[in-house]
Design an enzyme around this catalytic site. Structure first.
Site, PDB file in Angstrom:
ATOM      1  N   ARG A   1     -50.927  11.885  48.884  1.00 59.02           N
ATOM      2  CA  ARG A   1     -51.670  11.704  47.634  1.00 59.02           C
ATOM      3  C   ARG A   1     -53.193  11.807  47.762  1.00 59.02           C
ATOM      4  O   ARG A   1     -53.738  11.904  48.826  1.00 59.02           O
ATOM      5  CB  ARG A   1     -51.331  10.349  47.035  1.00 59.02           C
ATOM      6  CG  ARG A   1     -51.685   9.149  47.908  1.00 59.02           C
ATOM      7  CD  ARG A   1     -51.397   7.866  47.135  1.00 59.02           C
ATOM      8  NE  ARG A   1     -51.644   6.670  47.902  1.00 59.02           N
ATOM      9  CZ  ARG A   1     -50.748   6.066  48.665  1.00 59.02           C
ATOM     10  NH1 ARG A   1     -49.533   6.552  48.772  1.00 59.02           N
ATOM     11  NH2 ARG A   1     -51.073   4.965  49.329  1.00 59.02           N
ATOM     12  N   ASP A   2     -53.819  11.739  46.592  1.00 62.73           N
ATOM     13  CA  ASP A   2     -55.278  11.660  46.401  1.00 62.73           C
ATOM     14  C   ASP A   2     -56.019  12.925  46.847  1.00 62.73           C
ATOM     15  O   ASP A   2     -56.959  12.871  47.665  1.00 62.73           O
ATOM     16  CB  ASP A   2     -55.863  10.430  47.135  1.00 62.73           C
ATOM     17  CG  ASP A   2     -55.123   9.141  46.803  1.00 62.73           C
ATOM     18  OD1 ASP A   2     -54.442   9.110  45.762  1.00 62.73           O
ATOM     19  OD2 ASP A   2     -55.208   8.180  47.594  1.00 62.73           O
TER      20      ASP A   2
ATOM     21  N   TRP B   1     -57.006  -2.158  32.437  1.00 65.08           N
ATOM     22  CA  TRP B   1     -57.166  -2.037  33.895  1.00 65.08           C
ATOM     23  C   TRP B   1     -57.809  -0.725  34.337  1.00 65.08           C
ATOM     24  O   TRP B   1     -57.519   0.345  33.784  1.00 65.08           O
ATOM     25  CB  TRP B   1     -55.786  -2.136  34.538  1.00 65.08           C
ATOM     26  CG  TRP B   1     -55.762  -1.761  35.973  1.00 65.08           C
ATOM     27  CD1 TRP B   1     -55.491  -0.520  36.496  1.00 65.08           C
ATOM     28  CD2 TRP B   1     -56.040  -2.606  37.097  1.00 65.08           C
ATOM     29  NE1 TRP B   1     -55.576  -0.570  37.877  1.00 65.08           N
ATOM     30  CE2 TRP B   1     -55.903  -1.839  38.266  1.00 65.08           C
ATOM     31  CE3 TRP B   1     -56.384  -3.966  37.228  1.00 65.08           C
ATOM     32  CZ2 TRP B   1     -56.094  -2.360  39.543  1.00 65.08           C
ATOM     33  CZ3 TRP B   1     -56.570  -4.483  38.494  1.00 65.08           C
ATOM     34  CH2 TRP B   1     -56.429  -3.676  39.629  1.00 65.08           C
TER      35      TRP B   1
ATOM     36  N   TRP C   1     -58.100  -4.591  46.839  1.00 64.76           N
ATOM     37  CA  TRP C   1     -56.692  -4.742  46.486  1.00 64.76           C
ATOM     38  C   TRP C   1     -56.168  -6.158  46.753  1.00 64.76           C
ATOM     39  O   TRP C   1     -55.176  -6.575  46.181  1.00 64.76           O
ATOM     40  CB  TRP C   1     -55.822  -3.712  47.219  1.00 64.76           C
ATOM     41  CG  TRP C   1     -55.834  -2.383  46.527  1.00 64.76           C
ATOM     42  CD1 TRP C   1     -56.275  -1.194  47.032  1.00 64.76           C
ATOM     43  CD2 TRP C   1     -55.396  -2.101  45.195  1.00 64.76           C
ATOM     44  NE1 TRP C   1     -56.141  -0.194  46.093  1.00 64.76           N
ATOM     45  CE2 TRP C   1     -55.602  -0.726  44.955  1.00 64.76           C
ATOM     46  CE3 TRP C   1     -54.865  -2.882  44.154  1.00 64.76           C
ATOM     47  CZ2 TRP C   1     -55.293  -0.117  43.739  1.00 64.76           C
ATOM     48  CZ3 TRP C   1     -54.551  -2.273  42.947  1.00 64.76           C
ATOM     49  CH2 TRP C   1     -54.766  -0.913  42.757  1.00 64.76           C
TER      50      TRP C   1
ATOM     51  N   PHE D   1     -51.790   9.636  39.531  1.00 66.80           N
ATOM     52  CA  PHE D   1     -52.538   8.943  40.583  1.00 66.80           C
ATOM     53  C   PHE D   1     -53.878   9.657  40.830  1.00 66.80           C
ATOM     54  O   PHE D   1     -54.236  10.596  40.137  1.00 66.80           O
ATOM     55  CB  PHE D   1     -51.692   8.872  41.863  1.00 66.80           C
ATOM     56  CG  PHE D   1     -50.809   7.650  41.946  1.00 66.80           C
ATOM     57  CD1 PHE D   1     -50.404   6.947  40.811  1.00 66.80           C
ATOM     58  CD2 PHE D   1     -50.349   7.188  43.183  1.00 66.80           C
ATOM     59  CE1 PHE D   1     -49.592   5.814  40.909  1.00 66.80           C
ATOM     60  CE2 PHE D   1     -49.546   6.061  43.291  1.00 66.80           C
ATOM     61  CZ  PHE D   1     -49.163   5.374  42.153  1.00 66.80           C
ATOM     62  N   SER D   2     -54.557   9.206  41.874  1.00 66.31           N
ATOM     63  CA  SER D   2     -55.938   9.674  42.094  1.00 66.31           C
ATOM     64  C   SER D   2     -56.037  11.155  42.439  1.00 66.31           C
ATOM     65  O   SER D   2     -55.079  11.764  42.913  1.00 66.31           O
ATOM     66  CB  SER D   2     -56.589   8.851  43.204  1.00 66.31           C
ATOM     67  OG  SER D   2     -56.881   7.582  42.694  1.00 66.31           O
TER      68      SER D   2
ATOM     69  N   ASP E   1     -59.422   3.250  41.162  1.00 70.85           N
ATOM     70  CA  ASP E   1     -60.260   4.293  41.774  1.00 70.85           C
ATOM     71  C   ASP E   1     -61.016   5.223  40.806  1.00 70.85           C
ATOM     72  O   ASP E   1     -60.447   5.663  39.812  1.00 70.85           O
ATOM     73  CB  ASP E   1     -59.401   5.264  42.605  1.00 70.85           C
ATOM     74  CG  ASP E   1     -58.360   4.586  43.437  1.00 70.85           C
ATOM     75  OD1 ASP E   1     -58.321   3.361  43.497  1.00 70.85           O
ATOM     76  OD2 ASP E   1     -57.547   5.318  44.039  1.00 70.85           O
TER      77      ASP E   1
ATOM     78  N   GLN F   1     -58.564   5.746  37.538  1.00 69.50           N
ATOM     79  CA  GLN F   1     -57.204   5.221  37.461  1.00 69.50           C
ATOM     80  C   GLN F   1     -57.183   4.140  36.384  1.00 69.50           C
ATOM     81  O   GLN F   1     -57.980   3.195  36.412  1.00 69.50           O
ATOM     82  CB  GLN F   1     -56.799   4.626  38.827  1.00 69.50           C
ATOM     83  CG  GLN F   1     -56.579   5.673  39.886  1.00 69.50           C
ATOM     84  CD  GLN F   1     -55.291   6.436  39.645  1.00 69.50           C
ATOM     85  OE1 GLN F   1     -54.217   5.987  39.995  1.00 69.50           O
ATOM     86  NE2 GLN F   1     -55.396   7.605  39.031  1.00 69.50           N
TER      87      GLN F   1
ATOM     88  N   TRP G   1     -52.650  -3.618  37.236  1.00 64.48           N
ATOM     89  CA  TRP G   1     -52.206  -2.270  37.615  1.00 64.48           C
ATOM     90  C   TRP G   1     -50.860  -1.963  36.960  1.00 64.48           C
ATOM     91  O   TRP G   1     -49.987  -2.846  36.874  1.00 64.48           O
ATOM     92  CB  TRP G   1     -52.103  -2.174  39.150  1.00 64.48           C
ATOM     93  CG  TRP G   1     -51.943  -0.757  39.623  1.00 64.48           C
ATOM     94  CD1 TRP G   1     -52.947   0.129  39.849  1.00 64.48           C
ATOM     95  CD2 TRP G   1     -50.718  -0.081  39.931  1.00 64.48           C
ATOM     96  NE1 TRP G   1     -52.417   1.336  40.274  1.00 64.48           N
ATOM     97  CE2 TRP G   1     -51.048   1.232  40.332  1.00 64.48           C
ATOM     98  CE3 TRP G   1     -49.370  -0.442  39.887  1.00 64.48           C
ATOM     99  CZ2 TRP G   1     -50.095   2.171  40.695  1.00 64.48           C
ATOM    100  CZ3 TRP G   1     -48.414   0.498  40.254  1.00 64.48           C
ATOM    101  CH2 TRP G   1     -48.777   1.795  40.661  1.00 64.48           C
TER     102      TRP G   1
ATOM    103  N   GLU H   1     -56.033   6.409  52.332  1.00 63.96           N
ATOM    104  CA  GLU H   1     -56.068   6.817  50.927  1.00 63.96           C
ATOM    105  C   GLU H   1     -57.416   7.489  50.615  1.00 63.96           C
ATOM    106  O   GLU H   1     -58.386   7.335  51.348  1.00 63.96           O
ATOM    107  CB  GLU H   1     -55.900   5.584  50.020  1.00 63.96           C
ATOM    108  CG  GLU H   1     -54.605   4.824  50.257  1.00 63.96           C
ATOM    109  CD  GLU H   1     -54.376   3.674  49.288  1.00 63.96           C
ATOM    110  OE1 GLU H   1     -53.277   3.594  48.728  1.00 63.96           O
ATOM    111  OE2 GLU H   1     -55.275   2.840  49.090  1.00 63.96           O
TER     112      GLU H   1
HETATM  113  C1  FRU Z   1     -56.107   3.693  46.039  1.00 60.39           C
HETATM  114  C2  FRU Z   1     -54.761   4.094  45.451  1.00 60.39           C
HETATM  115  C3  FRU Z   1     -54.537   5.569  45.641  1.00 60.39           C
HETATM  116  C4  FRU Z   1     -53.596   5.922  44.527  1.00 60.39           C
HETATM  117  C5  FRU Z   1     -54.073   5.013  43.425  1.00 60.39           C
HETATM  118  C6  FRU Z   1     -52.992   4.514  42.506  1.00 60.39           C
HETATM  119  O1  FRU Z   1     -56.661   2.562  45.488  1.00 60.39           O
HETATM  120  O2  FRU Z   1     -53.738   3.324  46.026  1.00 60.39           O
HETATM  121  O3  FRU Z   1     -54.054   5.933  46.919  1.00 60.39           O
HETATM  122  O4  FRU Z   1     -53.623   7.263  44.157  1.00 60.39           O
HETATM  123  O5  FRU Z   1     -54.712   3.920  44.035  1.00 60.39           O
HETATM  124  O6  FRU Z   1     -53.531   3.859  41.421  1.00 60.39           O
END
Ligand code: FRU
Length: 486
Positions: free
Chosen positions: A151-152, A21, A291, A80-81, A24, A40, A48, A203
């Site tokens: 995050r991110d 898998w 998604w 995560f991202s 991002d 990711q 996922w 995000e």
């Molecule tokens: C966006 C997201 C981010 C997160 C990541 C997790 O697609 O939801 O916000 O960091 O994917 O895999």
């Protein structure tokens, strides 16, 4: 790792993980003649799962070599991202010998026993051009006492204030932080409560400055992806804001919602850091999925691919500023012209065909409507599978139909139509790239884009141009196929 034998749906031009898998793009950075793409990644399966950072490098943004996984989960959580930068001036103290890469990412820790999950920001650095990574022993470097969505991080060096700036997704806003050393962060401001689309969780932000075409002015662009919301057919998608940034605060200059892409399959995209000034491009790529159905797309043993890299520009029309995206020029060497045509009149009775049977294709069309109600093209993948792009001159829209494009039944949402409202449906320039399982469409030199997955048995057999209830002039048409040089 080079993928030589093409499996079903395996893209020839787009990056896809060899196994398992991917979502991002992360840590996009240019360093020592290499583009780095982290992503990711769940190495345990093709849906996922526990996130790692996969890693690939490229010399030209198109051919990628997959390397070892860069970041594995640890006691602080899964990975995560996030982003990566070159610490040219050793602000972190990690680089005694020479400048190197620092990754700034989110640690995600599942809350046990019904407790809230926790997201914090952490650092890792590399002393060998990204081949191996050392997690900073002071991790995490940024936490929040109450925000569950935190995050991110996307980080850049702000020359004017001589500080690192981090943009971070914090629920339905973007928070901005600053730092002198990437380790200690100060909250500066929060953006977005009262503007933009709030259909889903915010995000993967990105903030950068762009010159305005034909002007000496510059403006700042803030990209924000918004997560899936079952009440909207679009699924997850990406908006952007144009405005100003004073080193602390971003201010948007418009009320309307601006979408980066009108297709379903361009999400969580961000831009490369540290592209040399002499090059000067702002290069972006996104995750080519949605998604809504990403975990169900019909590939085996691997899932997901990235969009092709695109150069972003900022254009102005009547006081409105908007992003223009065009494929990076490096892509050109992957194509040879197969056929060109000029001034062909297409009528209801007389369609025009390009015979093409290749691993991937580029189609360029300059079309001028004469009096047709509808016109467009059908990409015939096989005798029974086709994707149609129809321009409706009455409604002034372009509609992409993938209903009959191949496998579509893995999701009720997937076959739904994708539309763009056009500025002028009587005169259009289209550039279309078709790979094994995708179609990327750019209208009028990249003013509008539509990115869409498709899952046909074959890339194409024939392209047909059609007109309904009238005529259309193919002013110029060009079809290109894989280059023999490569
Ligand atoms: C966006 C997201 C981010 C997160 C990541 C997790 O697609 O939801 O916000 O960091 O994917 O895999």
């Amino acid at each position: 790792m080079k993928i030589t034998k093409l499996e079903k749906y395996r893209p020839a031009l787009h990056f896809s993980p060899e196994k398992n898998w991917m979502n991002d793009p992360n840590g996009l950075v240019f360093f020592k003649d290499e583009y780095h793409l982290f992503y990711q990644h769940n190495p345990h399966g093709s849906t996922w799962g526990p996130m790692h950072w996969g890693h690939a490098v490229s010399k030209d943004l198109i051919s990628w070599d997959e390397l070892e996984i860069a970041l594995h989960p640890d006691d602080n959580g899964t990975i995560f991202s996030g982003s990566a930068v070159v610490d040219w001036n050793n602000t972190t103290g990690f680089f005694k010998e020479e400048p190197g890469l620092v990754a700034i990412f989110t640690h995600h820790s599942e809350g046990d026993h019904g407790k809230q999950a926790i997201q914090t920001q952490s650092l890792a650095y590399s002393l060998d051009n990204g081949r191996s990574w050392i997690k900073y022993d002071g991790n995490p470097v940024l936490a929040h006492p109450s925000k569950p969505d935190f995050r991110d991080p996307k980080v850049f060096w702000h020359k004017e204030t001589k500080k690192w700036i981090m943009v971070l997704a914090t629920g339905q806003t973007i928070s901005l932080y600053s730092s002198a050393n990437l380790k200690e962060w100060k909250f500066e401001s929060e953006f977005g409560e009262s503007c933009g689309s709030h259909e889903g969780v915010w995000e993967c932000p990105d903030l950068f400055e762009l010159s305005i075409e034909y002007s000496n002015d510059k403006k700042w662009v803030l990209i924000v992806s918004i997560g899936d919301n079952p009440n909207y057919d679009e699924g997850s998608r990406t908006q952007y804001f144009v405005g100003s940034f004073d080193g602390k605060k971003f201010t948007s200059e418009h009320e309307d919602i601006k979408w980066l892409d009108y297709g379903k399959d361009n999400y969580a995209g961000v831009s490369f850091s540290d592209i040399p000034e002499a090059d000067g491009r702002r290069i972006y790529l996104g995750w080519m999925s949605n998604w809504r159905y990403a975990n169900q797309v019909p590939t085996e043993g691997w899932r997901s691919q990235m969009t092709l890299p695109r150069e972003l520009e900022l254009h102005e029309k009547k006081g409105d500023y908007y992003l223009v995206q065009n494929l990076v020029r490096e892509l050109d060497t992957y194509f040879d012209i197969k056929e060109e045509r000029k001034e062909v009149i297409v009528t209801e009775e007389e369609r025009t065909f390009f015979e093409v049977d290749d691993d991937y294709l580029e189609i360029i069309l300059s079309l001028k409507n004469m009096n047709a109600n509808k016109y467009g093209l059908t990409i015939e993948h096989t005798d029974s599978q086709y994707t149609t792009i129809t321009i409706d001159t009455k409604e002034n829209v372009l509609v992409l139909s993938r209903e009959k494009s191949g496998v579509v039944d893995f999701s009720d949402n997937f076959p739904k139509l994708q539309r763009i409202h056009l500025k002028d449906s009587n005169q259009l320039q289209l550039r279309i790239i078709i790979d094994s399982s995708s179609l990327e469409l750019f209208i009028d030199g990249g003013e509008q884009a539509l990115t869409s997955l498709i899952f046909p048995d074959k890339v194409s057999k024939r392209i047909a141009l059609f007109a309904e209830e009238g005529k259309v002039n193919l002013v110029y048409g060009k079809v290109s196929v894989p280059s023999k040089k490569g």
